[in-house]
Design a protein around this motif. Sequence first.
Motif, PDB file in Angstrom:
ATOM      1  N   HIS A  50      47.254  40.834  33.514  1.00  0.00           N
ATOM      2  CA  HIS A  50      46.498  39.590  33.369  1.00  0.00           C
ATOM      3  C   HIS A  50      45.045  39.910  33.694  1.00  0.00           C
ATOM      4  N   HIS A  52      41.059  40.086  31.687  1.00  0.00           N
ATOM      5  CA  HIS A  52      40.320  39.626  30.509  1.00  0.00           C
ATOM      6  C   HIS A  52      39.095  40.500  30.305  1.00  0.00           C
ATOM      7  N   LYS A 145      48.643  34.461  23.915  1.00  0.00           N
ATOM      8  CA  LYS A 145      48.393  33.784  25.189  1.00  0.00           C
ATOM      9  C   LYS A 145      48.113  32.304  24.958  1.00  0.00           C
ATOM     10  N   ASP A 280      43.826  38.682  37.033  1.00  0.00           N
ATOM     11  CA  ASP A 280      43.088  37.570  36.417  1.00  0.00           C
ATOM     12  C   ASP A 280      41.574  37.815  36.435  1.00  0.00           C
TER      13      ASP A 280
HETATM   14 ZN   LIG Z   1      43.548  34.397  33.176  1.00  0.00          ZN
END
Ligand SMILES: [Zn+2]
Length: 365
Positions: A50, A52, A145, A280
């Motif tokens: 996870h 980005h 996603k 994240d």
């Molecule tokens: Zn995320």
Amino acid sequence: MRLHLTGTVLSAGATRSGAWVEDGRVAWSQPGPADAEISGVVLPGLVDVHCHVGLGERGAVPPEVSEAQAMADRDTGVLLIRDAGSPSDTRWVDGRADLPRIIRSGRHIARPRRYIPGFAEELDDVGALPEAMARNARAGDGWVKLVADWIDRSEGAEARVRPLWPADVLADGVAAAHEAGARVTAHTFSHEAIDPLLEAGIDCIEHGTGMDADQIAEAARRGIPVTPTMIQVDNFAEFAAAGGRRYPRYAEQMLAMWERRDVQLRAFHEAGIQLLPGSDAGGTIPHGSLPDELARWVTGGIPATDVVALATWRAREYLGAGTLGEGELADLVVYDEDPRGDITVLSRPRAVVLRGVPVSSVRSG
Ligand SMILES: [Zn+2]
């Protein structure tokens, strides 16, 4: 380049002493004289499922920022990334031998005013979801996603985190992604978003803070992993405070999930759900945070031995990547000590070897 790894090599099902690397692949017997030697405890490269790359606080970022993000991840030993949604085209990364491998999920799919501005492909018409999921499945590397829930501010003082999609549309969307050959993962905070996702045949769950015992048991039964993103969930108290006066029900909901976050983490693990390592990073959390996330699992009550396996060979197996078997890709990290004894060792790699080549910006020897 031929490397000799002297020390303990930990991976799926086996602990070995020593290995070699030749032409980017692992060899269990000596192929010839080595050009360099690295000693320490060797693990398959860490995985961040996870993460980005190409996402900043306001959305897409220029390529040089994406590059710096990917390098920050790499230097902490993260050599395989499942990009959980990015508004930037990062295909060029695939041509760079010095950057981690990326498995893309295309873009986040959300609705207008129902996610962070600038991050997602926003669908005005909820009925367009199956087409968007099929399209993102084709654009990505086997994953889609979905943003399954977010605060609905149009409800004013009653606003709280609620599902974005009607259950039937969701089922059609997941089916469309599956038909296009992709697995689907979904951002979820709320309890209400989970049942429709399970019914739709979701493959993976991000955050999962609202899952109750029945939903956890069902996810375990179906082999659906959860990415607990503890660094992100630790922020829920702040999110609650920020929303507090205008959105008291949202604040209450977020605070309740924040309070039981460690109980939830252990409940996933104890039920037999595979925990996936995810920082994240991108948006607000800095790249290179995965070792902190993994240390956080240990303070949350997951044994370090399990965390090391989950963050390396278990996650790699889940994504279909090698785990330092004979002839497999030499993406590995070397540490001075065994991180199963002290998880914070993960934040101090001695050497990072990507595609069989030591990465220059970390110390090696
Ligand atoms: Zn995320």
